[in-house]
Design an enzyme around this catalytic site. Structure first.
Site, PDB file in Angstrom:
ATOM      1  N   HIS A 235       3.296  49.915   5.243  1.00 34.34           N
ATOM      2  CA  HIS A 235       3.792  51.254   4.887  1.00 34.34           C
ATOM      3  C   HIS A 235       2.594  52.181   4.726  1.00 34.34           C
ATOM      4  O   HIS A 235       1.982  52.261   3.661  1.00 34.34           O
ATOM      5  CB  HIS A 235       4.626  51.209   3.603  1.00 34.34           C
ATOM      6  CG  HIS A 235       5.383  52.478   3.349  1.00 34.34           C
ATOM      7  ND1 HIS A 235       6.752  52.527   3.243  1.00 34.34           N
ATOM      8  CD2 HIS A 235       4.966  53.767   3.204  1.00 34.34           C
ATOM      9  CE1 HIS A 235       7.147  53.780   3.034  1.00 34.34           C
ATOM     10  NE2 HIS A 235       6.066  54.549   3.004  1.00 34.34           N
TER      11      HIS A 235
ATOM     12  N   ASP B 131       8.530  58.195  12.837  1.00 34.46           N
ATOM     13  CA  ASP B 131       9.156  58.554  11.569  1.00 34.46           C
ATOM     14  C   ASP B 131       9.803  59.939  11.667  1.00 34.46           C
ATOM     15  O   ASP B 131       9.150  60.897  12.085  1.00 34.46           O
ATOM     16  CB  ASP B 131       8.049  58.577  10.497  1.00 34.46           C
ATOM     17  CG  ASP B 131       8.600  58.460   9.098  1.00 34.46           C
ATOM     18  OD1 ASP B 131       9.710  57.927   8.942  1.00 34.46           O
ATOM     19  OD2 ASP B 131       7.910  58.900   8.163  1.00 34.46           O
TER      20      ASP B 131
ATOM     21  N   GLU C  17      13.551  55.902  -3.254  1.00 31.38           N
ATOM     22  CA  GLU C  17      12.199  56.271  -3.717  1.00 31.38           C
ATOM     23  C   GLU C  17      12.278  57.256  -4.884  1.00 31.38           C
ATOM     24  O   GLU C  17      11.732  57.000  -5.944  1.00 31.38           O
ATOM     25  CB  GLU C  17      11.392  56.898  -2.564  1.00 31.38           C
ATOM     26  CG  GLU C  17       9.988  57.345  -2.995  1.00 31.38           C
ATOM     27  CD  GLU C  17       9.218  58.079  -1.895  1.00 31.38           C
ATOM     28  OE1 GLU C  17       9.812  58.381  -0.846  1.00 31.38           O
ATOM     29  OE2 GLU C  17       8.029  58.350  -2.110  1.00 31.38           O
TER      30      GLU C  17
ATOM     31  N   HIS D  22       1.179  56.050   6.398  1.00 30.50           N
ATOM     32  CA  HIS D  22       1.416  57.202   7.276  1.00 30.50           C
ATOM     33  C   HIS D  22       0.085  57.644   7.873  1.00 30.50           C
ATOM     34  O   HIS D  22      -0.840  57.968   7.119  1.00 30.50           O
ATOM     35  CB  HIS D  22       2.035  58.357   6.489  1.00 30.50           C
ATOM     36  CG  HIS D  22       3.385  58.032   5.917  1.00 30.50           C
ATOM     37  ND1 HIS D  22       4.554  58.337   6.566  1.00 30.50           N
ATOM     38  CD2 HIS D  22       3.743  57.397   4.779  1.00 30.50           C
ATOM     39  CE1 HIS D  22       5.583  57.928   5.837  1.00 30.50           C
ATOM     40  NE2 HIS D  22       5.117  57.343   4.740  1.00 30.50           N
TER      41      HIS D  22
ATOM     42  N   ASP E 213       0.867  53.807   1.390  1.00 27.93           N
ATOM     43  CA  ASP E 213       1.628  55.022   1.713  1.00 27.93           C
ATOM     44  C   ASP E 213       0.723  56.096   2.341  1.00 27.93           C
ATOM     45  O   ASP E 213       0.678  56.218   3.559  1.00 27.93           O
ATOM     46  CB  ASP E 213       2.354  55.552   0.457  1.00 27.93           C
ATOM     47  CG  ASP E 213       3.624  56.322   0.791  1.00 27.93           C
ATOM     48  OD1 ASP E 213       3.957  56.432   1.982  1.00 27.93           O
ATOM     49  OD2 ASP E 213       4.285  56.814  -0.146  1.00 27.93           O
TER      50      ASP E 213
HETATM   51 ZN   LIG Z   1       6.052  56.687   2.932  1.00 29.45          ZN
END
Ligand SMILES: [Zn+2]
Length: 342
Positions: free
Chosen positions: A18, A141, A205, A20, A286
């Protein structure tokens, strides 16, 4: 010489699932991008100051400032190379990386996703050859708040581009769960699955105890194979049992959850509860440069904060491969390597 815990965790082979791409841009790289695109480029000092967030709005401003300077395929190639070098330094041997194609489609015309992917893939192959790793897969995404039409464009593009770029393995959805419930995307997930794409979704989340578990349950019923964050499962015992029984992987991001305020403190994070329940958790960063902690930092943090033994940390690294989209033989090879690691 005995290793420190950090050194040991660095040497432990691990996958990050995970991450980005747009959240891996360090101040030094932002300076290079600024030199390319700004009439008065940022100094390193100015760039560093942008990463010292005063509040959440300031964080969002910085993120947008980075995105606004990703304007050419070569910009994306640059940040791919930097990301991979940094993963290599942390002992991350495989990564599955989200790319915000919605952002390119939405804001960056005439920039073409296909041209970006060609540049990014050249960069990936170059660094993999130079350093011997990490391997990198891409996940396209989409943003919930831009609706189903936009997500449909992203997912269909992934389905067509994966024939040219086989390291595009899956799709995901992120962004505002309240403003864009996952049910909007049910048919698109079915279509993506039929196209051979692997399914992920950010869910539970920032949605709290009522909508959060519902979002996660919807995601599961849509065939989502891996859930990003999944914090809201802590409010639903039955859901935790289902996740444990089916061994649905969760992409956990402890530092991110604290920095975004989704979790008030590290002590309040549900990870220990999830592990106790036998849920399959993985450790991830993240947006590492945005939140000031990379994957290795989170391994150290989790081990310290929750008193997890090195063997437990080894189990989390094992999870990262069993939850990955690597072919089974490759995942097994990494698991054997980490089991033999001392
Ligand atoms: Zn994320």
């Amino acid at each position: 010489m005995t290793k420190t815990k950090r050194q040991w965790l660095r040497g432990l082979p691990k996958a990050e699932l995970h991450l980005h791409l747009e959240g891996t841009v360090a101040p030094e790289t932002l300076v290079v991008l600024s030199q390319r695109h700004d009439s008065t480029p940022l100094t390193l000092e100015e760039a560093r100051a942008l990463y010292e967030y005063k509040d959440f709005v300031h964080f969002l401003d910085t993120f947008k400032l980075v995105l606004d300077r990703l304007l050419t395929p070569e910009d994306y190639a640059l940040i791919t190379r930097e990301m991979m070098r940094h993963l290599h330094e942390q002992g991350v041997v495989h990564a599955e990386v989200y790319m915000s194609w919605g952002n390119i489609l939405h804001w960056k015309a005439p920039l073409q996703v296909e041209d970006v992917m060609a540049a990014v893939e050249d960069a990936r192959i170059e660094v993999e050859r130079e350093l011997g790793g990490p391997s990198v897969y891409w996940i396209a995404d989409a943003s919930r708040q831009w609706g189903a039409e936009e997500a449909g464009r992203v997912f269909r593009l992934a389905a067509s581009l994966r024939h040219r770029f086989p390291n595009i393995v899956g799709i995901g959805i992120g962004g505002d769960e309240v403003g864009g419930p996952i049910e909007w995307f049910r048919d698109l997930y079915l279509e993506a699955k039929k196209a051979g794409l692997r399914l992920t979704a950010h869910a539970g989340e920032a949605t709290g105890s009522v909508q959060g578990p519902l979002e996660m349950r919807s995601a599961l019923s849509m065939g989502v194979e891996r859930i990003g964050h999944g914090l809201a499962a802590q409010y639903d015992d039955e859901l935790m049992d289902i996740l444990a029984k089916q061994q649905v992987p969760l992409e956990i991001n402890v530092t991110s959850n604290i920095r975004t305020g989704c979790c008030p403190s590290v002590e309040a994070h549900p990870l220990p509860k999830f592990l106790e329940k036998g849920m399959l958790c993985t450790v991830n960063s993240d947006d590492p440069t945005m939140f000031g902690a990379d994957c290795l930092d989170d391994y150290v943090l989790i081990s310290d904060a929750f008193g997890l033994s090195l063997d437990k940390m080894r189990e989390l690294a094992r999870n990262s491969f069993s939850a990955s989209f690597l072919p089974e033989d490759k995942a097994k090879r990494w698991i054997s390597a980490l089991d033999a690691y001392r």
